[in-house]
Design a protein around this motif. Structure first.
Motif, PDB file in Angstrom:
ATOM      1  N   ARG A 263       0.842  -1.214   0.000  1.00 52.67           N
ATOM      2  CA  ARG A 263       0.000   0.000   0.000  1.00 52.67           C
ATOM      3  C   ARG A 263       0.867   1.249   0.000  1.00 52.67           C
ATOM      4  O   ARG A 263       0.672   2.162  -0.798  1.00 52.67           O
TER       5      ARG A 263
ATOM      6  N   LEU B   4       1.606   4.127  -3.111  1.00 49.30           N
ATOM      7  CA  LEU B   4       1.395   5.566  -2.923  1.00 49.30           C
ATOM      8  C   LEU B   4       2.657   6.371  -3.204  1.00 49.30           C
ATOM      9  O   LEU B   4       2.622   7.399  -3.900  1.00 49.30           O
TER      10      LEU B   4
ATOM     11  N   GLY C  80       3.314   6.329  -6.851  1.00 48.55           N
ATOM     12  CA  GLY C  80       2.385   7.251  -7.511  1.00 48.55           C
ATOM     13  C   GLY C  80       2.876   8.687  -7.412  1.00 48.55           C
ATOM     14  O   GLY C  80       2.746   9.479  -8.365  1.00 48.55           O
TER      15      GLY C  80
ATOM     16  N   CYS D 114      -1.516   4.979 -14.103  1.00 48.65           N
ATOM     17  CA  CYS D 114      -1.406   4.468 -12.733  1.00 48.65           C
ATOM     18  C   CYS D 114      -0.125   3.677 -12.550  1.00 48.65           C
ATOM     19  O   CYS D 114       0.552   3.321 -13.527  1.00 48.65           O
TER      20      CYS D 114
ATOM     21  N   CYS E   5      -2.458   2.578  -8.035  1.00 45.95           N
ATOM     22  CA  CYS E   5      -2.525   3.979  -7.588  1.00 45.95           C
ATOM     23  C   CYS E   5      -2.648   4.896  -8.795  1.00 45.95           C
ATOM     24  O   CYS E   5      -1.781   4.901  -9.672  1.00 45.95           O
TER      25      CYS E   5
ATOM     26  N   PRO F 125      -2.384   8.522  -9.289  1.00 47.29           N
ATOM     27  CA  PRO F 125      -2.015   9.701  -8.491  1.00 47.29           C
ATOM     28  C   PRO F 125      -2.704  10.971  -8.958  1.00 47.29           C
ATOM     29  O   PRO F 125      -2.888  11.891  -8.166  1.00 47.29           O
TER      30      PRO F 125
ATOM     31  N   LEU G 217      -6.310   5.130  -4.557  1.00 47.05           N
ATOM     32  CA  LEU G 217      -5.613   3.857  -4.411  1.00 47.05           C
ATOM     33  C   LEU G 217      -6.643   2.735  -4.338  1.00 47.05           C
ATOM     34  O   LEU G 217      -7.452   2.694  -3.406  1.00 47.05           O
TER      35      LEU G 217
ATOM     36  N   ASN H 204      -9.397   3.773  -1.721  1.00 52.10           N
ATOM     37  CA  ASN H 204      -9.086   4.694  -0.624  1.00 52.10           C
ATOM     38  C   ASN H 204      -9.674   4.218   0.709  1.00 52.10           C
ATOM     39  O   ASN H 204     -10.226   4.994   1.484  1.00 52.10           O
TER      40      ASN H 204
END
Ligand code: IPD
Length: 270
Positions: A23, A27, A30, A109, A126, A128, A133, A145
């Motif tokens: 996870r 992020l 991203g 992504c 992700c 961005p 996410l 999210n």
């Protein structure tokens, strides 16, 4: 990006650790992609309609380094640097939708999947540009999210919106035949240029189906897990040898899945 993404996972300590890591990594990767998008750096071509930017390489470096530091015994397979599978394998597309990214379209992504013993255990996608996410853990559902997502309840092609992917790896006639069959059924057919996001959108019900005659594992593994965990039907990509060679990809909301498979000529898993 500051997105709250924590959800409960199934009990398996080393998978829990990889899920949390995945996870955070999606992020941060991203973020690297978004920095590059802001710089509008230009692109070069790997082949016809096959775009490459400096950011593809920068994101893959970022992801590969982080995995090597955290899980040095895990194998790595990435779109830009290749690799090969092991018992535990990270499968990474640093930017899916590079054609969009390269032309300034904010629909791309980072896609990261973790595969153990032939099954995708973790998937993260992700986007961005939207601050989204999508995350799935096998047996623990799919989220966007941090909120649970489900596939759409669509049962009728007259209200269905599906997406088809295309690449130069497959003769155009195959794509055109599937497109014609879906239009004949009354579906709205899109092409967004990011297969990974297309699958994430089937999982969260924004779209009803995605099919592509040949995709590579880095483009689709995270997305296929998301759709399966969100209650959708998918094809047997890994059972057909997709990790090494790529293969056919189909994913759909259950209410239209059989008709979608018939129109595209792609098989669903039992
Ligand atoms: C491509 C995209 C595209 C799909 C192609 C992929 P890339 O990946 O997912 O939507 O149709 O098959 O190769 O090159 O943007 O990472």
């Amino acid at each position: 990006m500051n997105i709250d993404i924590r959800t409960a996972g199934a009990a398996a300590p080393d998978l829990d650790a990889r899920a949390d890591f995945c996870r955070e990594l999606a992020l941060s990767a991203g973020g690297v992609a978004l920095d590059g998008f802001g710089r509008a750096e230009g692109f070069r071509m790997k082949g016809p309609q096959d775009f490459l930017t400096e950011t593809d390489a920068a994101v893959e470096r970022h992801v590969k380094r982080a995995i090597a530091e955290a899980f040095p015994d895990d194998a790595f397979l990435g779109e830009e640097t290749g690799g090969s599978a092991g018992r535990d394998t990270w499968v990474v597309d640093p930017i899916d939708g590079t054609a969009n990214f390269a032309r300034g379209v904010p629909h791309f992504c980072v896609s990261i999947a973790f595969v153990r013993d032939g099954a995708t255990e973790i998937g993260a996608i992700c986007n961005p540009a939207l601050g989204e996410l999508h995350f799935a853990r096998r047996g623990a559902g799919a989220t966007r999210n941090g909120a649970a997502v489900r596939v759409a309840p669509t049962r009728d092609f007259a209200s269905a919106c599906v997406e088809l992917g295309w690449s130069t790896r497959v003769p155009n006639a195959r794509y055109v035949a599937a497109l014609a069959a879906l239009l004949d059924k009354g579906a709205n057919v899109r092409r967004g240029g990011s297969g990974a996001l297309a699958l994430a959108w089937v999982a969260d019900g924004r779209s009803d189906g995605y099919a592509e005659v040949h995709m590579n594992a880095w483009d689709c593994l995270a997305g296929l897990l998301l759709v399966a965990e969100a209650g959708g039907r998918v094809g047997p990509f890994l059972d057909l040898g997709g990790l090494a060679d790529g293969g056919p990809v189909i994913a759909a909301a259950p209410g239209i899945a059989e008709g979608f498979a018939a129109a595209t000529g792609l098989a669903l898993a039992a």
